[in-house]
Design an enzyme around this catalytic site. Structure first.
Site, PDB file in Angstrom:
ATOM      1  N   ARG A  65      38.312  22.910  43.040  1.00 15.03           N
ATOM      2  CA  ARG A  65      38.079  24.142  43.803  1.00 15.03           C
ATOM      3  C   ARG A  65      36.608  24.252  44.171  1.00 15.03           C
ATOM      4  O   ARG A  65      36.249  24.674  45.266  1.00 15.03           O
ATOM      5  CB  ARG A  65      38.471  25.365  42.969  1.00 15.03           C
ATOM      6  CG  ARG A  65      39.953  25.626  42.986  1.00 15.03           C
ATOM      7  CD  ARG A  65      40.301  26.917  42.271  1.00 15.03           C
ATOM      8  NE  ARG A  65      41.731  26.916  41.998  1.00 15.03           N
ATOM      9  CZ  ARG A  65      42.652  27.408  42.812  1.00 15.03           C
ATOM     10  NH1 ARG A  65      42.312  27.976  43.943  1.00 15.03           N
ATOM     11  NH2 ARG A  65      43.927  27.340  42.513  1.00 15.03           N
ATOM     12  N   ASN A 107      38.412  41.419  51.930  1.00 15.35           N
ATOM     13  CA  ASN A 107      39.764  40.862  51.979  1.00 15.35           C
ATOM     14  C   ASN A 107      40.747  41.992  52.245  1.00 15.35           C
ATOM     15  O   ASN A 107      40.484  43.148  51.904  1.00 15.35           O
ATOM     16  CB  ASN A 107      40.097  40.217  50.624  1.00 15.35           C
ATOM     17  CG  ASN A 107      41.538  39.723  50.551  1.00 15.35           C
ATOM     18  OD1 ASN A 107      42.022  39.047  51.460  1.00 15.35           O
ATOM     19  ND2 ASN A 107      42.238  40.068  49.472  1.00 15.35           N
ATOM     20  N   HIS A 109      44.505  42.946  51.163  1.00 21.90           N
ATOM     21  CA  HIS A 109      45.552  42.584  50.213  1.00 21.90           C
ATOM     22  C   HIS A 109      46.763  43.493  50.453  1.00 21.90           C
ATOM     23  O   HIS A 109      46.608  44.711  50.559  1.00 21.90           O
ATOM     24  CB  HIS A 109      45.038  42.761  48.780  1.00 21.90           C
ATOM     25  CG  HIS A 109      46.072  42.470  47.749  1.00 21.90           C
ATOM     26  ND1 HIS A 109      46.452  41.190  47.424  1.00 21.90           N
ATOM     27  CD2 HIS A 109      46.829  43.293  46.987  1.00 21.90           C
ATOM     28  CE1 HIS A 109      47.399  41.245  46.499  1.00 21.90           C
ATOM     29  NE2 HIS A 109      47.646  42.504  46.214  1.00 21.90           N
ATOM     30  N   SER A 136      45.342  47.138  51.137  1.00 22.08           N
ATOM     31  CA  SER A 136      44.003  47.571  50.733  1.00 22.08           C
ATOM     32  C   SER A 136      42.956  46.601  51.254  1.00 22.08           C
ATOM     33  O   SER A 136      43.097  45.388  51.101  1.00 22.08           O
ATOM     34  CB  SER A 136      43.887  47.597  49.201  1.00 22.08           C
ATOM     35  OG  SER A 136      44.888  48.411  48.625  1.00 22.08           O
ATOM     36  N   ASP A 145      41.374  40.287  43.470  1.00 22.41           N
ATOM     37  CA  ASP A 145      41.889  41.573  43.950  1.00 22.41           C
ATOM     38  C   ASP A 145      41.346  42.769  43.143  1.00 22.41           C
ATOM     39  O   ASP A 145      42.053  43.761  42.939  1.00 22.41           O
ATOM     40  CB  ASP A 145      43.429  41.592  43.914  1.00 22.41           C
ATOM     41  CG  ASP A 145      44.049  40.516  44.796  1.00 22.41           C
ATOM     42  OD1 ASP A 145      43.423  40.146  45.803  1.00 22.41           O
ATOM     43  OD2 ASP A 145      45.158  40.056  44.484  1.00 22.41           O
TER      44      ASP A 145
HETATM   45  N1  NHR Z   1      39.014  34.953  45.443  1.00 27.16           N
HETATM   46  C1  NHR Z   1      38.377  35.735  44.590  1.00 27.16           C
HETATM   47  N2  NHR Z   1      37.479  35.173  43.769  1.00 27.16           N
HETATM   48  N3  NHR Z   1      38.564  37.075  44.525  1.00 27.16           N
HETATM   49  C2  NHR Z   1      39.472  37.657  45.326  1.00 27.16           C
HETATM   50  O1  NHR Z   1      39.648  38.957  45.245  1.00 27.16           O
HETATM   51  C3  NHR Z   1      40.208  36.865  46.248  1.00 27.16           C
HETATM   52  C4  NHR Z   1      39.938  35.486  46.272  1.00 27.16           C
HETATM   53  C5  NHR Z   1      40.649  34.645  47.144  1.00 27.16           C
HETATM   54  C6  NHR Z   1      41.631  35.159  47.943  1.00 27.16           C
HETATM   55  C7  NHR Z   1      43.119  37.010  48.662  1.00 27.16           C
HETATM   56  C8  NHR Z   1      44.251  37.326  47.647  1.00 27.16           C
HETATM   57  C9  NHR Z   1      45.218  38.352  48.190  1.00 27.16           C
HETATM   58  O2  NHR Z   1      44.837  39.204  48.974  1.00 27.16           O
HETATM   59  C10 NHR Z   1      41.936  36.520  47.900  1.00 27.16           C
HETATM   60  C11 NHR Z   1      41.209  37.381  47.066  1.00 27.16           C
HETATM   61  C12 NHR Z   1      45.542  33.812  47.055  1.00 27.16           C
HETATM   62  C13 NHR Z   1      46.045  33.898  45.766  1.00 27.16           C
HETATM   63  C14 NHR Z   1      46.623  32.683  45.089  1.00 27.16           C
HETATM   64  O3  NHR Z   1      47.187  32.775  44.016  1.00 27.16           O
HETATM   65  C15 NHR Z   1      45.956  35.114  45.117  1.00 27.16           C
HETATM   66  C16 NHR Z   1      45.373  36.205  45.751  1.00 27.16           C
HETATM   67  C17 NHR Z   1      44.875  36.107  47.038  1.00 27.16           C
HETATM   68  C18 NHR Z   1      44.965  34.903  47.692  1.00 27.16           C
HETATM   69  N4  NHR Z   1      46.481  31.469  45.683  1.00 27.16           N
HETATM   70  C19 NHR Z   1      46.952  30.187  45.175  1.00 27.16           C
HETATM   71  C20 NHR Z   1      45.771  29.366  44.598  1.00 27.16           C
HETATM   72  O4  NHR Z   1      46.035  28.553  43.716  1.00 27.16           O
HETATM   73  C21 NHR Z   1      47.566  29.331  46.264  1.00 27.16           C
HETATM   74  C22 NHR Z   1      48.717  29.974  46.952  1.00 27.16           C
HETATM   75  C23 NHR Z   1      49.079  29.292  48.275  1.00 27.16           C
HETATM   76  O5  NHR Z   1      48.352  28.370  48.728  1.00 27.16           O
HETATM   77  O6  NHR Z   1      50.046  29.732  48.899  1.00 27.16           O
HETATM   78  O7  NHR Z   1      44.636  29.514  45.085  1.00 27.16           O
HETATM   79  O8  NHR Z   1      46.401  38.355  47.769  1.00 27.16           O
HETATM   80  C1  GAR Z   2      48.706  39.779  55.367  1.00 22.71           C
HETATM   81  O1  GAR Z   2      49.819  40.589  55.076  1.00 22.71           O
HETATM   82  C2  GAR Z   2      47.709  39.865  54.245  1.00 22.71           C
HETATM   83  O2  GAR Z   2      47.646  41.136  53.654  1.00 22.71           O
HETATM   84  C3  GAR Z   2      48.266  38.879  53.298  1.00 22.71           C
HETATM   85  O3  GAR Z   2      48.798  37.831  54.071  1.00 22.71           O
HETATM   86  C4  GAR Z   2      49.133  38.313  55.346  1.00 22.71           C
HETATM   87  C5  GAR Z   2      48.381  37.507  56.370  1.00 22.71           C
HETATM   88  O4  GAR Z   2      48.876  37.738  57.643  1.00 22.71           O
HETATM   89  N1  GAR Z   2      47.263  38.367  52.457  1.00 22.71           N
HETATM   90  C6  GAR Z   2      47.531  37.801  51.317  1.00 22.71           C
HETATM   91  O5  GAR Z   2      48.643  37.792  50.823  1.00 22.71           O
HETATM   92  C7  GAR Z   2      46.355  37.164  50.696  1.00 22.71           C
HETATM   93  N2  GAR Z   2      46.779  36.535  49.504  1.00 22.71           N
HETATM   94  P1  GAR Z   2      48.128  37.185  58.909  1.00 22.71           P
HETATM   95  O6  GAR Z   2      47.818  35.712  58.659  1.00 22.71           O
HETATM   96  O7  GAR Z   2      49.149  37.325  60.000  1.00 22.71           O
HETATM   97  O8  GAR Z   2      46.912  38.012  59.117  1.00 22.71           O
END
Ligand code: NHR
Ligand code: GAR
Length: 215
Positions: A65, A107, A109, A136, A145
């Protein structure tokens, strides 16, 4: 004018909503770059159609990562963005990356945080039978989040909702709330100091709520 870099992984409808705000002059900002970790994210086409620069950094090509995140920093920093906008970006970001852009990264969410952090939020909200759900916009902090919530779009949950219809309703409100928050930032109304958010110079103690009825 503020410079923005948008990070996506998928369809990019939130990116589109922000681009539409700019195109119709509701928002005075410049999207310098749209960066995707997925080569075939549809949002890349949306950006290209609007003559916005695009880049792909495929996370699968990196063995950690941290190395993926370092490459993103290399690509993003030359644009000197005032704000990084995560719009459906699906990779968890390392602490180093988040600290590099602290107070300059937001972001959206799909839940009314602090409820339903993480994934599959609509499904979980339906299973719990909650009366309201939504999205949010929050500052990104190392803990997932969990950063200060700036604004929330709230929608009702209907008795006969399916995950699909609920998600559609939430998307609709996302496309109002996210461009609005970017606008507040661009106008200098939304600021960040010492780990805290300020709106019009006052500490933001509770998120701005946008209800579907008023949207
Ligand atoms: N990173 C940090 N440090 N803090 C946050 O608040 C973040 C972030 C990265 C992304 C978006 C978040 C959401 O809005 C976000 C917020 C991906 C995952 C996840 O589990 C969780 C939350 C969010 C985005 N991702 C997996 C991973 O292993 C992969 C999942 C996939 O590729 O489909 O990274 O929900
Ligand atoms: C949105 O609903 C956003 O809130 C969510 O994915 C969708 C993206 O739509 N985000 C997450 O779940 C981040 N983990 P978009 O690509 O059409 O904007």
């Amino acid at each position: 004018m503020r410079s923005i870099v948008v990070l996506i992984s998928g369809s990019g409808t939130n990116l589109q909503a922000i681009m539409d705000y700019i195109a119709t002059e509701k928002l005075d900002a410049n999207i310098e770059l749209v960066l995707s970790n997925r080569p075939n994210a549809y949002g890349l086409q949306r950006a290209a159609e609007a003559s916005i620069k695009t880049a792909v950094i495929d996370h699968k090509a990196f063995d950690s990562r941290e190395s993926f995140d370092q490459e993103m920093i290399k690509v993003i920093d030359p644009y000197k963005p005032d704000l990084i906008v995560l719009a459906g970006f699906m990779r968890i970001l390392s602490t180093d990356f988040v600290e590099h852009y602290e107070g300059r990264m937001i972001n959206i969410h799909p839940a009314l945080l602090p409820a339903y952090k993480g994934l599959h939020t609509h499904q979980r909200a339906l299973a719990d039978g909650v009366s309201h759900h939504g999205a949010s916009v929050h500052y990104v902090t190392p803990e997932l989040d969990s950063g200060t919530v700036i604004a929330q779009g709230r929608v009702p949950v209907m008795d006969d909702d399916t995950e699909e219809r609920l998600q559609e309703r939430v998307h609709h409100i996302e496309h109002i709330v996210y461009p609005e928050v970017v606008k507040w930032f661009s106008e200098g109304r939304l600021t960040y100091q010492n780990h805290q958010a300020y709106m019009d110079g006052e500490l933001l103690e509770t998120p701005v709520i946008i209800d579907q009825e008023s949207a």
